[in-house]
Design a protein around this motif. Structure first.
Motif, PDB file in Angstrom:
ATOM      1  N   LEU A 168      89.847 -44.064 -69.998  1.00 25.44           N
ATOM      2  CA  LEU A 168      89.890 -43.745 -68.575  1.00 25.44           C
ATOM      3  C   LEU A 168      90.623 -42.429 -68.347  1.00 25.44           C
ATOM      4  CD1 LEU A 168      90.922 -47.308 -67.336  1.00 25.44           C
ATOM      5  CD2 LEU A 168      88.676 -46.254 -67.001  1.00 25.44           C
ATOM      6  N   ARG A 169      91.717 -42.262 -69.061  1.00 22.43           N
ATOM      7  CA  ARG A 169      92.580 -41.084 -68.890  1.00 22.43           C
ATOM      8  C   ARG A 169      91.866 -39.804 -69.315  1.00 22.43           C
ATOM      9  NH1 ARG A 169      96.653 -43.285 -71.406  1.00 22.43           N
ATOM     10  NH2 ARG A 169      96.268 -42.501 -73.493  1.00 22.43           N
ATOM     11  N   LEU A 170      91.221 -39.835 -70.453  1.00 24.81           N
ATOM     12  CA  LEU A 170      90.618 -38.607 -70.962  1.00 24.81           C
ATOM     13  C   LEU A 170      89.277 -38.301 -70.312  1.00 24.81           C
ATOM     14  CD1 LEU A 170      91.563 -38.470 -74.738  1.00 24.81           C
ATOM     15  CD2 LEU A 170      92.764 -37.598 -72.745  1.00 24.81           C
ATOM     16  N   LEU A 171      88.500 -39.325 -69.974  1.00 22.81           N
ATOM     17  CA  LEU A 171      87.273 -39.053 -69.232  1.00 22.81           C
ATOM     18  C   LEU A 171      87.622 -38.511 -67.848  1.00 22.81           C
ATOM     19  CD1 LEU A 171      84.209 -39.079 -69.038  1.00 22.81           C
ATOM     20  CD2 LEU A 171      84.337 -41.487 -68.317  1.00 22.81           C
ATOM     21  N   GLY A 172      88.680 -39.045 -67.237  1.00 22.29           N
ATOM     22  CA  GLY A 172      89.124 -38.515 -65.954  1.00 22.29           C
ATOM     23  C   GLY A 172      89.511 -37.058 -66.039  1.00 22.29           C
ATOM     24  N   MET A 173      90.227 -36.686 -67.099  1.00 18.68           N
ATOM     25  CA  MET A 173      90.624 -35.292 -67.258  1.00 18.68           C
ATOM     26  C   MET A 173      89.433 -34.396 -67.574  1.00 18.68           C
ATOM     27  SD  MET A 173      93.742 -34.899 -66.505  1.00 18.68           S
ATOM     28  CE  MET A 173      94.177 -33.306 -67.209  1.00 18.68           C
ATOM     29  N   LEU A 174      88.441 -34.946 -68.261  1.00 16.09           N
ATOM     30  CA  LEU A 174      87.225 -34.173 -68.513  1.00 16.09           C
ATOM     31  C   LEU A 174      86.549 -33.815 -67.194  1.00 16.09           C
ATOM     32  CD1 LEU A 174      85.087 -33.040 -70.476  1.00 16.09           C
ATOM     33  CD2 LEU A 174      84.030 -35.305 -70.464  1.00 16.09           C
ATOM     34  N   GLY A 188      85.653 -33.943 -59.050  1.00 19.86           N
ATOM     35  CA  GLY A 188      86.995 -34.333 -58.660  1.00 19.86           C
ATOM     36  C   GLY A 188      87.107 -35.779 -58.227  1.00 19.86           C
ATOM     37  N   ASP A 189      86.104 -36.294 -57.526  1.00 20.24           N
ATOM     38  CA  ASP A 189      86.146 -37.685 -57.065  1.00 20.24           C
ATOM     39  C   ASP A 189      86.102 -38.659 -58.242  1.00 20.24           C
ATOM     40  OD1 ASP A 189      86.294 -36.931 -54.416  1.00 20.24           O
ATOM     41  OD2 ASP A 189      84.118 -37.006 -54.114  1.00 20.24           O
ATOM     42  N   LYS A 190      85.245 -38.376 -59.225  1.00 15.47           N
ATOM     43  CA  LYS A 190      85.203 -39.229 -60.423  1.00 15.47           C
ATOM     44  C   LYS A 190      86.537 -39.173 -61.161  1.00 15.47           C
ATOM     45  CE  LYS A 190      80.254 -39.156 -61.544  1.00 15.47           C
ATOM     46  NZ  LYS A 190      79.251 -38.752 -62.578  1.00 15.47           N
ATOM     47  N   ALA A 191      87.129 -37.984 -61.238  1.00 12.15           N
ATOM     48  CA  ALA A 191      88.414 -37.838 -61.917  1.00 12.15           C
ATOM     49  C   ALA A 191      89.479 -38.689 -61.241  1.00 12.15           C
ATOM     50  CB  ALA A 191      88.833 -36.371 -61.929  1.00 12.15           C
ATOM     51  N   LEU A 192      89.555 -38.604 -59.919  1.00  6.54           N
ATOM     52  CA  LEU A 192      90.551 -39.382 -59.184  1.00  6.54           C
ATOM     53  C   LEU A 192      90.353 -40.879 -59.392  1.00  6.54           C
ATOM     54  CD1 LEU A 192      90.809 -37.429 -55.818  1.00  6.54           C
ATOM     55  CD2 LEU A 192      92.658 -37.780 -57.461  1.00  6.54           C
ATOM     56  N   ASP A 193      89.114 -41.329 -59.349  1.00  2.39           N
ATOM     57  CA  ASP A 193      88.835 -42.753 -59.523  1.00  2.39           C
ATOM     58  C   ASP A 193      89.267 -43.243 -60.898  1.00  2.39           C
ATOM     59  OD1 ASP A 193      87.425 -45.333 -58.811  1.00  2.39           O
ATOM     60  OD2 ASP A 193      86.234 -44.724 -60.549  1.00  2.39           O
ATOM     61  N   LEU A 194      88.880 -42.525 -61.935  1.00  7.09           N
ATOM     62  CA  LEU A 194      89.220 -42.940 -63.297  1.00  7.09           C
ATOM     63  C   LEU A 194      90.722 -42.903 -63.550  1.00  7.09           C
ATOM     64  CD1 LEU A 194      86.316 -41.072 -65.042  1.00  7.09           C
ATOM     65  CD2 LEU A 194      86.743 -43.518 -65.315  1.00  7.09           C
ATOM     66  N   LEU A 195      91.376 -41.872 -63.068  1.00  9.91           N
ATOM     67  CA  LEU A 195      92.813 -41.734 -63.326  1.00  9.91           C
ATOM     68  C   LEU A 195      93.627 -42.731 -62.506  1.00  9.91           C
ATOM     69  CD1 LEU A 195      92.841 -37.875 -63.615  1.00  9.91           C
ATOM     70  CD2 LEU A 195      93.290 -39.511 -65.461  1.00  9.91           C
ATOM     71  N   GLN A 196      93.153 -43.066 -61.318  1.00  8.70           N
ATOM     72  CA  GLN A 196      93.825 -44.129 -60.562  1.00  8.70           C
ATOM     73  C   GLN A 196      93.658 -45.475 -61.270  1.00  8.70           C
ATOM     74  OE1 GLN A 196      92.670 -44.593 -56.460  1.00  8.70           O
ATOM     75  NE2 GLN A 196      94.344 -46.023 -56.044  1.00  8.70           N
ATOM     76  N   ARG A 197      92.466 -45.712 -61.813  1.00 11.73           N
ATOM     77  CA  ARG A 197      92.248 -46.950 -62.583  1.00 11.73           C
ATOM     78  C   ARG A 197      93.170 -47.002 -63.791  1.00 11.73           C
ATOM     79  NH1 ARG A 197      86.015 -46.934 -63.851  1.00 11.73           N
ATOM     80  NH2 ARG A 197      86.654 -48.658 -65.226  1.00 11.73           N
ATOM     81  N   ALA A 198      93.369 -45.878 -64.450  1.00  8.36           N
ATOM     82  CA  ALA A 198      94.278 -45.849 -65.601  1.00  8.36           C
ATOM     83  C   ALA A 198      95.693 -46.215 -65.189  1.00  8.36           C
ATOM     84  CB  ALA A 198      94.246 -44.464 -66.251  1.00  8.36           C
ATOM     85  N   VAL A 199      96.163 -45.669 -64.066  1.00  3.58           N
ATOM     86  CA  VAL A 199      97.499 -45.982 -63.574  1.00  3.58           C
ATOM     87  C   VAL A 199      97.608 -47.451 -63.172  1.00  3.58           C
ATOM     88  CG1 VAL A 199      99.105 -45.586 -61.664  1.00  3.58           C
ATOM     89  CG2 VAL A 199      98.106 -43.643 -62.864  1.00  3.58           C
TER      90      VAL A 199
END
Length: 265
Positions: A168-174, A188-199
């Motif tokens: 989740l973390r690295l796909l979000g950063m990608l 950016g929206d996909k990044a925010l979603d994935l990184l929030q899920r990681a948190v």
């Protein structure tokens, strides 16, 4: 567990394994001198103990055993690729770091070919090693964005919790750092979603908070929430046992503080 930074100096760090024209030096096979006797079963059973707090010779001995083993369970696992990533991340010689990372790619590809396609960790460490191996090669990276996306998506689908939410973390950063359409896959929206899920799923990992803070800053410019996430992540980093990862991760926090105008502590 290891966490690769996908970008260096603003350049995307992704590449298709085996792309023509790339330099892929092999790391010599075999175990270093003085390694303890091991068995495949024992190494597999104790593999979770091999991580950022392990001594480098311990990782080298384990990798040497994997190189010479024909055990089918070991060969289709993610262990060899993960060991290469640990060793590559802590090697200060760029050439050695690249060689370890390429070996990690090769071992992951072998694992996929021998039945590891349903193991998300194999896809995850394949992509992570790819990013590290060519982190400064923007031309190759831009030509192969979709390979990296595909590998991380497979990891998210199959094993999202590996490395404390690493896929989740690295796909979000990608998605955060890649150029947007039509040049790339950035979103950016996909990044925010994935990184929030990681948190949300793995709140005890400091980089989940740091990367989410970075996405909040770059996508929304949310100063207050950015600072809250950074503070939470830094507290976890200072209080936890992160081994060889602690020093470079501190620098990651310092870099974002400088970017948003926060005093570096």
């Amino acid at each position: 567990m290891p966490t690769v930074r996908l970008f260096a100096s603003g350049l995307l760090s992704a590449v298709l394994a085996g792309c023509g024209g790339l330099h892929r030096d092999a790391v010599p096979a075999g175990q270093p001198a003085g390694c303890p006797r091991q068995t495949a079963a024992a190494l597999i059973a104790n593999q979770d103990a091999l991580g950022p707090s392990s001594a480098t010779p311990e990782l080298e001995c384990a990798l040497g055993f994997v190189r010479g083993s024909d055990d089918p369970v070991l060969r289709r696992s993610s262990l060899g690729s993960r060991l290469c990533l640990h060793l590559a991340e802590r090697d200060s010689d760029p050439a050695e770091r690249e060689r370890f990372a390429w070996e990690g790619v090769k071992l992951a590809e072998t694992a996929l070919a021998q039945g590891g396609k349903d193991d998300g960790a194999v896809h995850y460490y394949l992509a992570a090693n790819l990013g590290l191996a060519v982190r400064d090669d923007m031309t190759v990276a831009m030509a192969n964005l979709h390979r990296l996306e595909d590998e991380f998506e497979a990891a998210v689908r199959l094993s999202p919790d590996v490395d404390d939410g690493g896929p989740l973390r690295l796909l979000g950063m990608l998605y955060l750092k890649a150029p947007p359409w039509p040049a790339g896959i950035g979103d950016g929206d996909k990044a925010l979603d994935l990184l929030q899920r990681a948190v949300d799923k793995h709140p005890a990992h400091p980089l989940n908070h740091l990367f989410y803070a970075q996405a909040l800053w770059e996508v929304n410019g949310e100063g207050r929430r950015v600072k809250e996430e950074m503070a939470a992540g830094m507290k976890l980093l200072e209080s936890g046992h992160w081994g060889y990862n602690k020093k470079p991760w501190k620098q990651e926090f310092a870099d974002l503080r400088e970017e948003i105008g926060e005093p570096v502590r």
